[in-house]
Every structure is written in structure tokens, then in C-alpha cells.
Scaffold this motif. Structure first.
Motif, mmCIF file in Angstrom:
data_model
loop_
_atom_site.group_PDB
_atom_site.id
_atom_site.type_symbol
_atom_site.label_atom_id
_atom_site.label_comp_id
_atom_site.label_asym_id
_atom_site.label_seq_id
_atom_site.Cartn_x
_atom_site.Cartn_y
_atom_site.Cartn_z
ATOM 1 N N CYS A 196 -8.785 2.070 7.141
ATOM 2 C CA CYS A 196 -8.899 0.765 7.794
ATOM 3 C C CYS A 196 -9.231 -0.282 6.729
ATOM 4 O O CYS A 196 -10.407 -0.603 6.502
ATOM 5 N N PRO A 197 -8.174 -0.821 6.073
ATOM 6 C CA PRO A 197 -8.436 -1.805 5.018
ATOM 7 C C PRO A 197 -8.755 -3.182 5.599
ATOM 8 O O PRO A 197 -8.331 -3.520 6.707
ATOM 9 N N CYS A 198 -9.497 -3.965 4.797
ATOM 10 C CA CYS A 198 -9.594 -5.404 5.048
ATOM 11 C C CYS A 198 -8.377 -6.059 4.381
ATOM 12 O O CYS A 198 -7.424 -5.361 4.037
ATOM 13 N N LEU A 199 -8.408 -7.355 4.200
ATOM 14 C CA LEU A 199 -7.299 -8.031 3.510
ATOM 15 C C LEU A 199 -7.055 -7.370 2.147
ATOM 16 O O LEU A 199 -7.995 -7.141 1.397
ATOM 17 N N VAL A 200 -5.790 -7.055 1.873
ATOM 18 C CA VAL A 200 -5.395 -6.426 0.605
ATOM 19 C C VAL A 200 -4.314 -7.299 -0.033
ATOM 20 O O VAL A 200 -3.510 -7.906 0.684
ATOM 21 N N LYS A 201 -4.305 -7.300 -1.373
ATOM 22 C CA LYS A 201 -3.301 -8.116 -2.075
ATOM 23 C C LYS A 201 -1.926 -7.450 -2.005
ATOM 24 O O LYS A 201 -1.556 -6.658 -2.871
ATOM 25 N N THR A 202 -1.162 -7.726 -0.961
ATOM 26 C CA THR A 202 0.210 -7.224 -0.849
ATOM 27 C C THR A 202 1.076 -8.381 -0.367
ATOM 28 O O THR A 202 0.570 -9.472 -0.084
ATOM 29 N N LYS A 203 2.393 -8.088 -0.220
ATOM 30 C CA LYS A 203 3.303 -9.108 0.300
ATOM 31 C C LYS A 203 2.828 -9.648 1.645
ATOM 32 O O LYS A 203 2.971 -10.818 1.948
ATOM 33 N N MET A 204 2.273 -8.729 2.469
ATOM 34 C CA MET A 204 1.837 -9.119 3.812
ATOM 35 C C MET A 204 0.809 -10.248 3.739
ATOM 36 O O MET A 204 0.756 -11.103 4.617
ATOM 37 N N ALA A 205 -0.008 -10.232 2.685
ATOM 38 C CA ALA A 205 -1.087 -11.206 2.560
ATOM 39 C C ALA A 205 -0.749 -12.324 1.570
ATOM 40 O O ALA A 205 -1.584 -13.185 1.290
ATOM 41 N N ALA A 206 0.499 -12.318 1.067
ATOM 42 C CA ALA A 206 0.851 -13.223 -0.031
ATOM 43 C C ALA A 206 0.753 -14.697 0.365
ATOM 44 O O ALA A 206 0.506 -15.559 -0.481
ATOM 45 N N ASN A 207 0.952 -14.973 1.650
ATOM 46 C CA ASN A 207 0.991 -16.378 2.061
ATOM 47 C C ASN A 207 -0.350 -16.969 2.455
ATOM 48 O O ASN A 207 -0.431 -18.123 2.848
ATOM 49 N N TRP A 208 -1.412 -16.144 2.366
ATOM 50 C CA TRP A 208 -2.728 -16.687 2.704
ATOM 51 C C TRP A 208 -3.109 -17.739 1.670
ATOM 52 O O TRP A 208 -3.104 -17.466 0.464
ATOM 53 N N PRO A 209 -3.491 -18.952 2.072
ATOM 54 C CA PRO A 209 -3.895 -19.956 1.099
ATOM 55 C C PRO A 209 -5.202 -19.560 0.412
ATOM 56 O O PRO A 209 -5.983 -18.767 0.955
ATOM 57 N N PRO A 233 -9.359 -6.406 -2.335
ATOM 58 C CA PRO A 233 -8.963 -5.211 -3.097
ATOM 59 C C PRO A 233 -7.481 -5.188 -3.471
ATOM 60 O O PRO A 233 -6.657 -5.853 -2.850
ATOM 61 N N GLU A 234 -7.190 -4.390 -4.502
ATOM 62 C CA GLU A 234 -5.812 -4.078 -4.878
ATOM 63 C C GLU A 234 -5.311 -2.933 -3.982
ATOM 64 O O GLU A 234 -6.119 -2.109 -3.512
ATOM 65 N N ALA A 235 -3.997 -2.864 -3.819
ATOM 66 C CA ALA A 235 -3.404 -1.791 -2.989
ATOM 67 C C ALA A 235 -3.804 -0.402 -3.493
ATOM 68 O O ALA A 235 -3.996 0.524 -2.695
ATOM 69 N N GLU A 236 -3.968 -0.265 -4.796
ATOM 70 C CA GLU A 236 -4.323 1.041 -5.378
ATOM 71 C C GLU A 236 -5.674 1.532 -4.872
ATOM 72 O O GLU A 236 -5.926 2.737 -4.817
ATOM 73 N N GLU A 237 -6.531 0.585 -4.508
ATOM 74 C CA GLU A 237 -7.872 0.974 -4.060
ATOM 75 C C GLU A 237 -7.856 1.509 -2.634
ATOM 76 O O GLU A 237 -8.823 2.131 -2.186
ATOM 77 N N ILE A 238 -6.786 1.243 -1.922
ATOM 78 C CA ILE A 238 -6.590 1.848 -0.601
ATOM 79 C C ILE A 238 -5.848 3.175 -0.781
ATOM 80 O O ILE A 238 -6.172 4.177 -0.148
ATOM 81 N N ALA A 239 -4.871 3.178 -1.684
ATOM 82 C CA ALA A 239 -4.065 4.393 -1.904
ATOM 83 C C ALA A 239 -4.934 5.564 -2.353
ATOM 84 O O ALA A 239 -4.692 6.712 -1.959
ATOM 85 N N SER A 240 -5.957 5.290 -3.155
ATOM 86 C CA SER A 240 -6.814 6.385 -3.632
ATOM 87 C C SER A 240 -7.578 7.012 -2.465
ATOM 88 O O SER A 240 -7.862 8.215 -2.481
ATOM 89 N N MET A 251 0.813 -1.216 0.000
ATOM 90 C CA MET A 251 0.000 0.000 0.000
ATOM 91 C C MET A 251 0.844 1.262 0.000
ATOM 92 O O MET A 251 0.438 2.287 -0.551
ATOM 93 N N GLY A 252 2.035 1.189 0.629
ATOM 94 C CA GLY A 252 2.920 2.358 0.626
ATOM 95 C C GLY A 252 3.416 2.658 -0.778
ATOM 96 O O GLY A 252 3.478 3.827 -1.202
ATOM 97 N N LYS A 253 3.743 1.625 -1.510
ATOM 98 C CA LYS A 253 4.182 1.790 -2.905
ATOM 99 C C LYS A 253 3.031 2.367 -3.745
ATOM 100 O O LYS A 253 3.218 3.304 -4.525
ATOM 101 N N ALA A 254 1.844 1.797 -3.566
ATOM 102 C CA ALA A 254 0.678 2.288 -4.314
ATOM 103 C C ALA A 254 0.391 3.745 -3.962
ATOM 104 O O ALA A 254 0.021 4.539 -4.828
ATOM 105 N N ALA A 255 0.590 4.085 -2.687
ATOM 106 C CA ALA A 255 0.380 5.481 -2.267
ATOM 107 C C ALA A 255 1.408 6.386 -2.939
ATOM 108 O O ALA A 255 1.069 7.477 -3.414
ATOM 109 N N ALA A 256 2.658 5.917 -3.001
ATOM 110 C CA ALA A 256 3.709 6.720 -3.643
ATOM 111 C C ALA A 256 3.331 6.997 -5.098
ATOM 112 O O ALA A 256 3.458 8.126 -5.588
ATOM 113 N N GLU A 257 2.864 5.966 -5.774
ATOM 114 C CA GLU A 257 2.487 6.125 -7.187
ATOM 115 C C GLU A 257 1.315 7.105 -7.326
ATOM 116 O O GLU A 257 1.292 7.958 -8.200
ATOM 117 N N ARG A 258 0.352 6.983 -6.433
ATOM 118 C CA ARG A 258 -0.830 7.838 -6.504
ATOM 119 C C ARG A 258 -0.490 9.309 -6.225
ATOM 120 O O ARG A 258 -0.851 10.216 -6.984
#
Ligand code: NAD
Length: 251
Positions: A180-193, A210-217, A17-24
Motif C-alpha cells: 500500500c504505497p503513498c504517492l510514488v514518483k511514477t508517470k501516474m504522479a508526474a502531473n502533480w504540481p 519514495p522512488e518506485a524501487e522502494e516499493i519494488a523491494s 512500480m511494475g518496471k521497478a519490480a521487473a528490475e528487482r
């Protein structure tokens, strides 16, 4: 271009999300500081952004002296700080009898201490710029999750820090909010089966992760002048997950 030439400091700016925020923020004209302990990741993000408009800065946000120096360095280089996106965080799952004291010290030092240190040492500059803070809390700070007692505790702290700091800062024209995001597709959540991800989708009214960009916006909205009368708010960005009373999804 809501952030033209604004100085936006993003902790954890190297990933997720930090990367997505930087891009946004960058796409809306900001100069971004990517404050991350994974300096290579921050450098990669910076290299993908317009030249001389991004500064990768190696930092461990749990080190108060280093955080103070960073904020002073940023202000010395750019003359000001307009926005702090207080986003760096880690996840250590576990129940209280399994998770160690060391686990607690580690997660609280990043997720609570780091958030407080960054806010504290950015604040003198934010007061000057009439700037604002966006914290990354979580739905895990609005209610409990099974098997994540330390994480939920740290995010609950960020939620109430957001409120209390907003009360004190309004007089100085500084706004403080959180996403306050729910589960987001980032490295932090990468290992969820996959099976666990399906259960998450089942609890989200919009039916997807959601994608990280949807939190960054939403971070950008809260940091922008469009949100100039919003402070002390912990805004769920969760596809409706917290609209539920917690009973099972049967319908
Ligand atoms: P991520 O692991 O992809 O990125 C986190 C970044 O923070 C990494 O670049 C990491 O190097 C950096 N970081 C961690 N500790 C640091 C420290 N001490 N000093 C400096 N940098 C540090 O994770 P993400 O999912 O983008 O998480 C960002 C924030 O969102 C965290 O606060 C996390 O708790 C929160 N969050 C994540 C989710 C999710 O499902 N991914 C959901 C809700 C909230």
C-alpha cells in the motif's frame, strides 16, 4: 538470488512500480513476464534486462478471456507460474458529481476486475507451484482521499480482496499480500504540481516521496521465502503517512 528461475508475472510491467519490480525480481534471478497494454514500454524494459529472461506480453487486464489466455500461454512457455505481481492500475480523479459513469466503468475494470481476473486465472498454476500473489493496493485503499472517490473505492476493494483471497488460498499453500504505497514518483504522479508534492511530503514522517524501487523491494520481500508465514497483509509502504491519526502536521 531469492527468485532464481522463478516465473514472475508483473502486470503494468512497462512503467513505474511494475518496471521497478521487473528490475528487482530479475536482479534476483527471476524470469519476468511484463504484462502491459503499452507493449512498447514493456519491450523497452525487457530489452534492458538479461537476454531471454524477460517476456513482454501485450494485455489489457480488464479483458478476462485475454487474461486467461495469457496465463495459459505463460505456463505453456515456461511450465509454471511462481509469482503474480498484480500491479496494473489507472487513476481517474474526481468527486462523485463530476466523475462520470464511464469513468467508474473504466477505473473499476482495470483496478478491480483486472486484479480479480489475473488472480483467478493465475491461481491454478500458483496452486501447483505453491506460489504467491502481491497486489498493488494503495494507502488510498486504507483510508479516503479528497477528490478521488472512485480510485479509493477500487483500492479498498483490492485491500479486502487480498484478505479474503488469502483466507481461501492458505489451504493450497498460496500466499496473498499487498503493498500500500503513498504517492510514488511514477508517470501516474508526474502531473502533480510542486505545491501538491510539498503537501504530501508534509504528511510523510520520512519527509519525502519514495522512488518506485522502494516499493519494488517490498514486493520482492513479500513474494520471497523470507515472508513465507505472511499472508492476508496489506503492508503500508508510505514513510509513516498512515501512522498519523489524520490531524494536521503542526509540530
Ligand atoms: P504507471 O502509470 O507508471 O504504470 C502503470 C502501468 O500499468 C503502465 O505501464 C500501464 O500501461 C499499465 N496498465 C494500465 N492499465 C492497464 C491495463 N488495463 N492492462 C495492462 N496494463 C495496464 O503507474 P504506477 O504508479 O507504477 O502504478 C502501478 C500501481 O501502483 C497501480 O495499481 C497504481 O494504482 C498503484 N499506486 C500508485 C501510486 C502512485 O503514487 N504512483 C500510489 C499508490 C498506488
Amino acid at each position: 538470488m531469492r527468485f532464481q528461475d522463478k516465473i514472475v508475472v508483473i502486470t503494468g510491467g512497462g512503467n513505474g512500480m511494475g518496471k521497478a519490480a521487473a528490475e528487482r525480481f530479475s536482479s534476483e534471478g527471476a524470469i519476468v513476464v511484463l504484462a502491459d497494454w503499452q507493449i512498447k514500454d514493456a519491450e523497452e524494459v525487457a530489452a534492458s534486462l538479461p537476454k531471454d529472461r524477460a517476456w513482454p506480453y501485450k494485455i489489457d487486464v480488464s479483458d478476462p478471456d485475454a487474461v486467461k489466455k495469457m496465463m495459459d500461454d505463460i505456463a505453456a512457455k515456461y511450465g509454471k507460474i511462481d509469482v503474480l505481481v498484480n500491479n496494473a492500475g489507472i487513476l481517474i480523479p474526481g468527486k462523485i458529481m463530476d466523475a462520470s459513469i464511464e469513468d467508474w466503468k473504466k477505473i473499476s475494470s482495470v483496478n478491480i476486475d483486472g486484479v480479480i481476473y489475473c488472480a483467478k486465472f493465475a491461481m491454478p498454476y500458483l496452486v501447483k507451484s505453491k506460489g504467491c500473489i502481491v497486489n498493488t493496493a494503495s494507502v488510498s485503499g486504507l483510508g479516503g482521499d479528497w477528490g478521488m472517490v472512485y480510485y479509493c473505492t477500487t483500492k479498498g476493494a483490492v485491500v479486502n480482496f487480498t484478505r479474503a483471497l488469502a483466507l481461501d488460498s492458505g489451504v493450497n499453500g498460496v500466499r496473498v499480500n499487498s503493498v500500500c504505497p503513498c504517492l510514488v514518483k511514477t508517470k501516474m504522479a508526474a502531473n502533480w504540481p510542486e505545491s501538491a508534492q510539498a503537501q504530501f511530503k508534509n504528511r510523510v514522517s520520512l519527509g519525502r516521496i519514495p522512488e518506485a524501487e522502494e516499493i519494488a523491494s517490498v514486493m520482492a520481500f513479500l513474494a520471497s521465502d523470507d515472508a513465507r508465514f505472511i499472508t492476508g497483509v496489506n503492508l503500508p509502504v508510505d514513510g509513516g503517512a498512515t501512522a498519523s491519526d489524520g490531524q494536521p502536521h503542526l509540530g
